[in-house]
Design a protein around this motif. Sequence first.
Motif, mmCIF file in Angstrom:
data_model
loop_
_atom_site.group_PDB
_atom_site.id
_atom_site.type_symbol
_atom_site.label_atom_id
_atom_site.label_comp_id
_atom_site.label_asym_id
_atom_site.label_seq_id
_atom_site.Cartn_x
_atom_site.Cartn_y
_atom_site.Cartn_z
ATOM 1 N N LEU A 182 0.746 -1.200 0.142
ATOM 2 C CA LEU A 182 -0.134 -0.204 0.001
ATOM 3 C C LEU A 182 0.915 1.240 0.153
ATOM 4 O O LEU A 182 0.416 2.338 0.161
ATOM 5 C CB LEU A 182 -0.871 -0.129 1.321
ATOM 6 C CG LEU A 182 -2.114 -1.037 1.143
ATOM 7 C CD1 LEU A 182 -2.705 -1.156 2.450
ATOM 8 C CD2 LEU A 182 -3.246 -0.514 0.155
ATOM 9 N N GLY A 183 1.987 1.086 0.125
ATOM 10 C CA GLY A 183 3.116 2.175 -0.023
ATOM 11 C C GLY A 183 3.549 2.765 1.356
ATOM 12 O O GLY A 183 4.062 3.645 1.584
ATOM 13 N N VAL A 184 3.130 2.002 2.453
ATOM 14 C CA VAL A 184 3.686 2.327 3.877
ATOM 15 C C VAL A 184 5.007 1.593 4.011
ATOM 16 O O VAL A 184 5.183 0.745 3.802
ATOM 17 C CB VAL A 184 2.674 1.982 4.903
ATOM 18 C CG1 VAL A 184 3.296 2.052 6.332
ATOM 19 C CG2 VAL A 184 1.286 2.506 4.638
ATOM 20 N N GLY A 185 6.001 2.759 4.411
ATOM 21 C CA GLY A 185 7.280 2.009 4.698
ATOM 22 C C GLY A 185 7.483 0.959 5.652
ATOM 23 O O GLY A 185 7.332 1.456 7.179
ATOM 24 N N VAL A 186 7.604 -0.223 5.776
ATOM 25 C CA VAL A 186 7.803 -1.238 6.738
ATOM 26 C C VAL A 186 9.139 -1.807 6.555
ATOM 27 O O VAL A 186 9.551 -2.204 5.501
ATOM 28 C CB VAL A 186 6.803 -2.368 6.770
ATOM 29 C CG1 VAL A 186 7.037 -3.563 7.550
ATOM 30 C CG2 VAL A 186 5.147 -2.004 6.406
ATOM 31 N N SER A 187 9.902 -1.692 7.479
ATOM 32 C CA SER A 187 11.462 -1.874 7.459
ATOM 33 C C SER A 187 11.862 -3.199 7.916
ATOM 34 O O SER A 187 12.477 -4.074 7.287
ATOM 35 C CB SER A 187 12.218 -0.860 8.182
ATOM 36 O OG SER A 187 11.963 -0.934 9.321
ATOM 37 N N ALA A 188 11.025 -3.786 9.042
ATOM 38 C CA ALA A 188 11.415 -5.098 9.560
ATOM 39 C C ALA A 188 10.421 -5.745 10.328
ATOM 40 O O ALA A 188 9.250 -4.903 10.827
ATOM 41 C CB ALA A 188 12.752 -4.675 10.356
ATOM 42 N N ILE A 189 10.437 -7.088 10.589
ATOM 43 C CA ILE A 189 9.656 -7.627 11.532
ATOM 44 C C ILE A 189 10.528 -8.213 12.710
ATOM 45 O O ILE A 189 11.469 -9.120 12.207
ATOM 46 C CB ILE A 189 8.975 -8.873 10.643
ATOM 47 C CG1 ILE A 189 7.907 -8.306 9.598
ATOM 48 C CG2 ILE A 189 8.155 -9.577 11.813
ATOM 49 C CD1 ILE A 189 7.232 -9.348 8.940
ATOM 50 N N VAL A 190 10.398 -8.037 13.773
ATOM 51 C CA VAL A 190 11.026 -8.495 14.890
ATOM 52 C C VAL A 190 10.101 -9.638 15.433
ATOM 53 O O VAL A 190 8.884 -9.451 15.736
ATOM 54 C CB VAL A 190 11.256 -7.535 16.035
ATOM 55 C CG1 VAL A 190 12.019 -8.148 17.139
ATOM 56 C CG2 VAL A 190 12.008 -6.266 15.592
ATOM 57 N N ASP A 191 10.643 -10.826 15.443
ATOM 58 C CA ASP A 191 9.819 -12.186 15.881
ATOM 59 C C ASP A 191 10.466 -12.974 16.740
ATOM 60 O O ASP A 191 11.759 -13.185 16.528
ATOM 61 C CB ASP A 191 9.517 -12.865 14.401
ATOM 62 C CG ASP A 191 8.512 -13.906 14.581
ATOM 63 O OD1 ASP A 191 8.585 -14.617 15.772
ATOM 64 O OD2 ASP A 191 7.836 -14.213 13.710
ATOM 65 N N PRO A 192 9.978 -13.170 17.916
ATOM 66 C CA PRO A 192 10.844 -14.067 18.981
ATOM 67 C C PRO A 192 10.977 -15.600 18.579
ATOM 68 O O PRO A 192 11.698 -16.367 19.265
ATOM 69 C CB PRO A 192 9.910 -13.611 20.178
ATOM 70 C CG PRO A 192 8.535 -13.283 19.741
ATOM 71 C CD PRO A 192 8.918 -12.607 18.280
ATOM 72 N N ARG A 193 10.131 -15.856 17.579
ATOM 73 C CA ARG A 193 10.500 -17.301 17.420
ATOM 74 C C ARG A 193 11.710 -17.488 16.637
ATOM 75 O O ARG A 193 12.013 -16.686 15.731
ATOM 76 C CB ARG A 193 9.003 -17.717 16.467
ATOM 77 C CG ARG A 193 7.928 -17.441 17.066
ATOM 78 C CD ARG A 193 6.643 -17.775 16.139
ATOM 79 N NE ARG A 193 6.690 -16.991 14.977
ATOM 80 C CZ ARG A 193 5.949 -17.035 13.739
ATOM 81 N NH1 ARG A 193 5.052 -18.182 13.776
ATOM 82 N NH2 ARG A 193 6.045 -16.131 12.905
ATOM 83 N N ARG A 194 12.373 -18.737 16.936
ATOM 84 C CA ARG A 194 13.475 -19.058 16.240
ATOM 85 C C ARG A 194 12.925 -19.853 14.787
ATOM 86 O O ARG A 194 13.868 -19.601 13.929
ATOM 87 C CB ARG A 194 14.081 -20.174 17.225
ATOM 88 C CG ARG A 194 15.481 -20.585 16.810
ATOM 89 C CD ARG A 194 16.081 -21.213 17.825
ATOM 90 N NE ARG A 194 16.563 -20.467 19.119
ATOM 91 C CZ ARG A 194 17.365 -19.370 19.121
ATOM 92 N NH1 ARG A 194 18.167 -19.675 17.947
ATOM 93 N NH2 ARG A 194 17.754 -18.683 20.073
ATOM 94 N N VAL A 195 11.985 -20.513 14.780
ATOM 95 C CA VAL A 195 11.582 -21.097 13.605
ATOM 96 C C VAL A 195 10.318 -20.543 12.867
ATOM 97 O O VAL A 195 9.278 -20.393 13.543
ATOM 98 C CB VAL A 195 11.161 -22.692 13.786
ATOM 99 C CG1 VAL A 195 10.733 -23.307 12.548
ATOM 100 C CG2 VAL A 195 12.431 -23.433 14.439
#
Lengths: 136, 977
Positions: B330-343
């Motif tokens: 949609l054009g929104v700046g998303v830089s990263a996903i921080v995810d506590p899961r290892r898998v």
Amino acid sequence: MSVTITSLGAERLVAVHAPAMEAVPFLARFTTLQLAAEEFLCLDVAAHEVAAVLDRGALVVDTGDAYAGWMLNGPDARDMLARACALDLDMMAIGAATRCLMGGVSVVLRLLPASRFELRVERSYAEWFELWLRGV
Amino acid sequence: MSGYRLPNPARGAPLRFSFDGRPFVGHQGETLAAALLANGERVVARSFKYHRPRGIYGIGLEEPNAIVTIDDQPHALATRVGLRDGLTARAVNAWPSARFDLRAIHDVFGRLLPAGFHYKTFMGPGRGWNLYEGFIRRAAGLGRIAAAPMQWRTQAQHAHGDVLVVGAGPAGIAAALTLARAGCRVVIADDGAYPGGAEADGAGVLIDGRDADSWFAAATAELDAMPFVRRLADALVTGLYDHGFATAIERQPKAGLDQRLWKLRTRAVVLATGAIERPMIFVNNDRPGVMSLAAVRGYAERYGVACGRNVVVFANNSAAYADAAALKRLGVGVSAIVDPRRVIASDAIACVSALGIAVIAAHAVIEIAGRSVEGVSIAPVENLDAMRALDCDVLAVSGGWTPLVHLHSHAGGRVAHDPALSAFLPVADSRAVWSAGACAGRLGFADALADGARVGAIAARALGRHAEPLDIDDVIVRDAFALDLESSFESPRREPGGKAFVDLAADVTAEDLRLAAREGYDSVELMKRYTTAGMALDQGRHANANAIAVLAGARGDTPGAVGTTTYRPPFAPIAFGTIADRTGQRLVPFRTTTLTRWHQEARAVMYDVGGGWRRPGYYPRVGQSLDEAVAHECRICRAKAVIYDSSPLGKIEIKGRDVVTFLERLYTNRWTDLAPGMGRYGMMLFEDGRVFDDGVVFRLAPDHFLIHTTTGNAEAALQRLEYHRQIVWPELDLRLLPVTTQWADIVLCGPQARDILAAVGTDLDLSREAFPFMALRSGKVAGISARVMRVSFTGELSFEIHVAARQAEQLWLALLEAGRAHGIAPLGSEANHVLRIEKGFISVGHEADGVADPFDLGMKWIVAMDKSDFIGKRSLLRNQRDPAPRPQLVGLLAPDPSIVLPEGAQILDAAGARGRGYVTASCMSPTLQRSIALALLEDGRKLLDSEVRLFTPSGETMNARVTRPIFFDPKSERMRG
């Protein structure tokens, strides 16, 4: 809102308390509303005419002065009643009558053809009920 | 500045509004929240307890922070307020504004305000409580109610059907279509303006080749075209009750109405209420800029508003990856996903990576420094020493999904914990209430759609209808990843301290919950009440799942073992004005007689009395006070004649072979020996011997009686008779009908009553011999058919005349005319009260006060104890054997005859320490020209002629002499004349 509210004026009404099996066949000759298992309201008839066709044990009382009534008429009459009472009007047969509560007061409601409705309350509530009904 | 508008040529017309006194511009179709975000407004509220700055978190009902006052209406959610030109909004719980709140100092003392602090503070010194209370009341609460009445236009409406479908998302629409096509009467209600739920907000869903918007539009059009389908939009179902009754609040239903309260009655209910996204728990997770990921996506898709320029996602599930990808597209700046899961599922990673979104696995957001999101601190879950900063201006969190099971629980449904979803799901039972879609744990769009159709078919079958399968072949959802949830996640802490909120709305932290467990408040019910988690305006919708998980961790238990609290209606706050239905003339019912207009025209002072009746209290002549008018009416009654309107007295006709048996059981009296044409004063008791009601009963024929009741008890007496007839003694042959309003009841009483009645014209023999006291005769009075009875409540010669109600005024005027030469006057209830006190006649509600039995009242003559049984007999025997003193009816005379003893004054014992009775009725007697009173006094009959001391309601003490409770005509010669 397109609803006409018209007073029914003075009426001849007769209340009957009698076992249904004994009364119904004989009351059918009059316009009769069954309000409870053994309670009936006959319209446009005198008490002595009703008493004449029933068993002596029936309780027949002139109630022409006990009620005040109105006719509701118009395309919005059903919607207006949907605000006034909790009955499922779609499930009522034409000509059927029942008691219901409107504004906390007991009302005898009768469904007529062309989505017309008769409402009757105890005459002592007449002034209040008309105020309330016109404000719904 | 953070939020901004995405390029969108299809925006609505511009609208001006203000927030906290500052002007802004929004667009038609936006909510207040969307417009504030678009204008870059980050701080829109202050938290409940600590007054920490808060921003918009959600997009709908799940919003815990943005509570505002709109014009004069407090406690609106900014996420649910539709923008209009000129709207004025203010933050609640902040002064002077959300941006700058003087009470932010509470946060400085936050360590002194942990959970349950209110149970431990302000305890001493006790006399300081008057000071504490004022301070606490001013500090507590949220919005302020406007001093002037709100202009609130509401209406209530009933609707019926076979099935109520709650929710118009994929599951709800699928269920409604299935049911409607099967011929069921369907009512479908959804809180949104348009069907589709959250999932239909944008591209990515194809149903048989059509995009979701098109499919929903077609489905809605089909439903709207069916005459037996009622679709309610912008209508939140707030409660589900027994027997298929539900309530819904429709916002802005039509011009001239603010809200409509729907009262819905159906035979079955399908709940498709969806689920809401859970927050993540970490230090300072309440800072402005922390938002629900679904909300960030929703603002972009629905309103074209980007909540920030650099969004980082913090999620513990793979479904969030689809949202992140959609946001990016949609054009929104998303830089990263921080995810506590290892898998993490490889397809999810591949999807976002292709869009340039970095995936930081096995990491958690540890804390947010600063007063709003200007970056976050992240670290590997197992190595907090490697903490580093990550730049962003919005942190979009997704901690899983909590199905909305509230309505299921309202009417008694149970829930059970599902570890895979880390959520409580509804348990099916035998009720005609089914759950479908996300609220039943079917979280994906395709799953929800199929589940809705399946449940719709089940409901149709239960209602005796055959449902065809919904004609959907293919549902394609872009980026449909399995949830793969890691259960409710709380970030580890590098050091103690800092606030990690679980319930944003109630300002409850994870440490608060653990403190509650340590202090022994470790059940979910106690935890809730001790910490107030789940007790804010949102009722813990966003917080409860995490709170239960934290409590479970503190107990070393599972969330399933902890359980939930009981969800009760309403699902969301309802204004009292909506329930009150103020568009109609919501008057309290009042009742009138056919003489009421005459009383009003005669300038009677009208009272609203028992049973809702409007009755004349007194008829003052010009310049007369109440006392003067009452004295005048009493003197006329005792010397000449009066008429009064007694129409409200209850009247019941009863007839049948067993009527005497029935009356003998109900009343204390004997009835077998009452001759037709005669009456008897009767009394009914409760089972415990107390007086229930009294009145005269006339025998019209051997098997036909006319019962009189008191005005206030007329309805209760009728119900009592019907109850005993239908339930207790159905074998008795008898019938009864109320005739209270059929007959007007005019009482003509006084020494000249007989003369006036003769003068008005009657065919009745009025002589004492032909018409004795307590007789009933039928004939003509003033040419009107009437029943005339010789009864008396004043102690004077009286004729009670019953005529058909519509003829009452004719008779009344005729009596006034015939009595003019005799000095007749109308009598009101005030004078009636005085006259009956003079005679010592009891009144239900005064002397029959809910304690006394007939023996206490000196009325043993009315009780036929030799009858085999009657209601209350056994209790009377018990009372007689009880040695404890009984309250007995006596008279009281004040030493100063000009002083009227106050009604309700307590009669004290010798020590002046205990009340042993009270004044039941008191007046100035014009007949005796002194004050008199009736009272109930323990062992009163043993205290005749002695002095007693009274304590009055105004705090004075005075003496009185005990005397017999009859002051005038003790042999009742006048009324029997």
